[in-house]
Design an enzyme around this catalytic site. Structure first.
Site, PDB file in Angstrom:
ATOM      1  CG  ASP A 197      -5.217 -23.484 -33.295  1.00 37.93           C
ATOM      2  OD1 ASP A 197      -5.112 -23.632 -34.531  1.00 37.93           O
ATOM      3  OD2 ASP A 197      -5.958 -24.183 -32.581  1.00 37.93           O
TER       4      ASP A 197
ATOM      5  CG  PHE B 236      -8.920 -18.020 -27.909  1.00 42.42           C
ATOM      6  CD1 PHE B 236      -8.532 -18.827 -28.962  1.00 42.42           C
ATOM      7  CD2 PHE B 236      -8.490 -18.337 -26.630  1.00 42.42           C
ATOM      8  CE1 PHE B 236      -7.727 -19.933 -28.756  1.00 42.42           C
ATOM      9  CE2 PHE B 236      -7.683 -19.442 -26.405  1.00 42.42           C
ATOM     10  CZ  PHE B 236      -7.297 -20.244 -27.471  1.00 42.42           C
TER      11      PHE B 236
END
Length: 256
Positions: free
Chosen positions: A81, A140
């Site tokens: 993502d 992330f």
């Protein structure tokens, strides 16, 4: 006679269990090695992070709304993502995401960039979520673009003094007369629309905070909250009216 359907199901279950275990072990090895890297901080929850660049703005609380750009990968580099790849930042309430995000972003300041390494027990655990396998350690890269402080009132005087946030998105961009010229204003139109969406999310959270005061308080507090909610809804409607008019015209142009 062998029931091949049963054998297939059992095989899938065994494979899933195997890869779940492998993912957990690999993640632990990765985190153990990463803990020794320069600049990496490990918290009591197991979260690891490394500051890429320090921001200078406010840090969010768990109850605040944040706007971020992020790039999420598995430890093998597989992207699952990425708002960066989509070219569109996202905003959300910080207490409505995985625990690793809620904890990690509170270590940041607005304008900063940090890389987070999140073990499965404060990510998605043993569940498979879309392209994320069970027991996955997640990486992330996060840029904290903006913090929207909630500051929910707690006393009667604070409720009476409360003012719903004002929209700070500027004036709607001038739209062309026909679809062929729409590309020239598309970026400014998208920026304006995104800003309005962030504003709507923020004021919704503000009003949810007010509504939470309706329970467990006396009649004076409840009356003050209801009055403030009515005033706030009217104020928000006035501020969103030009947005709705703009979006109606924008969508009409796109479908011409």
């Amino acid at each position: 006679m062998v029931n091949f359907q049963v054998v297939r199901v059992i095989g899938l279950l065994v494979c899933g269990f195997y890869f779940s275990l492998v993912g957990a072990v690999t993640g632990k090895d990765f985190m153990a090695a990463n803990d020794k890297q320069a600049g990496v901080v490990t918290t009591p929850s197991g979260l690891q992070y490394k500051v890429v660049s320090e921001g200078s703005g406010p840090s969010p609380a768990a109850t605040d709304l944040v706007k971020v750009h992020y790039h999420g990968t598995l430890i093998d580099g597989t992207v699952f993502d990425s708002s960066v790849e989509r070219g569109s930042p996202t905003s959300f309430a910080l207490n409505r995401v995985i625990k690793g995000w809620t904890e990690g972003l509170q270590t940041m300041k607005q304008g900063g960039k940090t890389t987070f390494y999140i073990p499965p027990d404060i990510a998605y655990g043993s569940k498979a979520v879309g392209p994320i396998p069970p027991n996955s350690t997640l990486v992330f890269e996060v840029e904290l673009l903006r913090v929207f402080k909630l500051n929910t009132p707690s006393s009667l005087d604070e409720v009476k003094a409360f003012k719903i946030a004002s929209m700070d998105c500027g004036t709607p961009p001038e739209l062309p007369a026909n679809k062929d010229q729409l590309k020239s204003v598309q970026r400014s139109a998208d920026t304006y629309s995104t800003c309005a969406q962030d504003y709507y999310k923020y004021v919704t959270m503000q009003m949810e905070g007010l509504m939470g005061l309706l329970e467990g308080n006396d009649e004076d507090m409840r009356d003050a909250v209801l009055d403030k909610l009515r005033d706030s809804k009217k104020a928000v409607a006035v501020q969103l009216d030009p947005v709705i008019t703009f979006l109606d015209k924008y969508q009409a142009l796109q479908t011409m």
